[in-house]
Scaffold this motif. Structure first.
Motif, PDB file in Angstrom:
ATOM      1  N   VAL A  14       0.862  -1.072  -0.091  1.00 17.43           N
ATOM      2  CA  VAL A  14       0.028  -0.077   0.200  1.00 17.43           C
ATOM      3  C   VAL A  14       0.726   1.311   0.097  1.00 17.43           C
ATOM      4  CG1 VAL A  14      -1.648   1.324   1.410  1.00 17.43           C
ATOM      5  CG2 VAL A  14      -2.029  -1.142   1.123  1.00 17.43           C
ATOM      6  N   MET A  15       1.906   1.085   0.712  1.00 17.93           N
ATOM      7  CA  MET A  15       2.770   2.397   0.902  1.00 17.93           C
ATOM      8  C   MET A  15       3.561   2.570  -0.420  1.00 17.93           C
ATOM      9  SD  MET A  15       2.234   3.956   3.508  1.00 17.93           S
ATOM     10  CE  MET A  15       3.361   4.985   3.620  1.00 17.93           C
ATOM     11  N   ASP A  16       4.027   1.235  -1.218  1.00 17.22           N
ATOM     12  CA  ASP A  16       4.601   1.420  -2.336  1.00 17.22           C
ATOM     13  C   ASP A  16       3.700   2.029  -3.297  1.00 17.22           C
ATOM     14  OD1 ASP A  16       6.861   0.117  -1.278  1.00 17.22           O
ATOM     15  OD2 ASP A  16       6.364  -1.726  -1.953  1.00 17.22           O
ATOM     16  N   GLY A  20       4.159   5.323  -5.577  1.00 14.79           N
ATOM     17  CA  GLY A  20       3.861   5.668  -6.775  1.00 14.79           C
ATOM     18  C   GLY A  20       2.890   6.390  -7.524  1.00 14.79           C
ATOM     19  N   ILE A  21       2.021   6.345  -6.961  1.00 19.10           N
ATOM     20  CA  ILE A  21       0.837   7.486  -7.447  1.00 19.10           C
ATOM     21  C   ILE A  21       1.198   8.841  -7.322  1.00 19.10           C
ATOM     22  CG2 ILE A  21      -1.477   8.563  -6.738  1.00 19.10           C
ATOM     23  CD1 ILE A  21      -2.265   5.656  -6.269  1.00 19.10           C
ATOM     24  N   ALA A  25       2.182  11.424 -10.464  1.00 20.88           N
ATOM     25  CA  ALA A  25       1.374  12.885 -10.752  1.00 20.88           C
ATOM     26  C   ALA A  25       2.629  13.750 -10.806  1.00 20.88           C
ATOM     27  CB  ALA A  25       0.473  13.367  -9.322  1.00 20.88           C
ATOM     28  N   ALA A  26       3.436  13.753 -10.096  1.00 22.02           N
ATOM     29  CA  ALA A  26       4.508  14.599 -10.525  1.00 22.02           C
ATOM     30  C   ALA A  26       5.565  14.443 -11.857  1.00 22.02           C
ATOM     31  CB  ALA A  26       5.635  14.800  -9.551  1.00 22.02           C
TER      32      ALA A  26
END
Length: 143
Positions: A14-16, A20-21, A25-26
């Motif tokens: 979940v943290m990965d 990643g999200i 976005a960046a």
């Protein structure tokens, strides 16, 4: 159900995914700038400066009554924005190619980092444990 949710959140995946999200976005802003500011002007050189985003049809009306697509939209006309779709498809392929090249480069770097420097030669250490046990069994059968 609450415990299942806690277990789900506590997993590292979940943290990965969250990281990643955020990076995605960046990265989208960087790739969009690359396409709009660097690649599209080069494409414009080869296409004679054609800007597809201005191609449109007014559904149920006359497109020549409006000077631009923005004017037609502001007037409330039903606009079939063919050019915007074409530019979105072109941008998609450009972005997909750039991402492909980045992933290919990252995979090459990973492979180089994981490759062992030198493969150790196999050393013949004599008979295996199974061979020794079979030899013992055979000698016991003889007696």
């Amino acid at each position: 159900m609450l415990n299942e949710f806690k277990d789900f959140i506590a997993k590292g995946n979940v943290m990965d995914m969250a990281v990643g999200i955020i990076i995605g976005a960046a990265f989208t802003a960087i790739v969009s700038s690359l396409v709009a500011d660097l690649i599209n002007p080069i494409i414009a050189i080869f296409t004679g400066g054609i800007d597809f985003s201005g191609w449109y049809y007014v559904i149920g009306g006359d497109a020549s009554a409006y000077a631009s697509i923005t004017e037609a939209e502001e007037a409330g006309a039903s606009v079939f924005a063919v050019g915007r779709f074409i530019m979105a498809v072109v941008n998609f392929f450009i972005i997909a190619f750039v991402v492909f090249m980045l992933v290919k480069m990252v995979n090459r770097i990973k492979a180089a980092a994981e490759k062992p420097d030198e493969v150790a030669p196999e050393v013949d250490s004599g008979p295996s444990q199974l061979d020794v046990l079979l030899e013992i069994r055979d000698s016991l059968k003889k007696t």
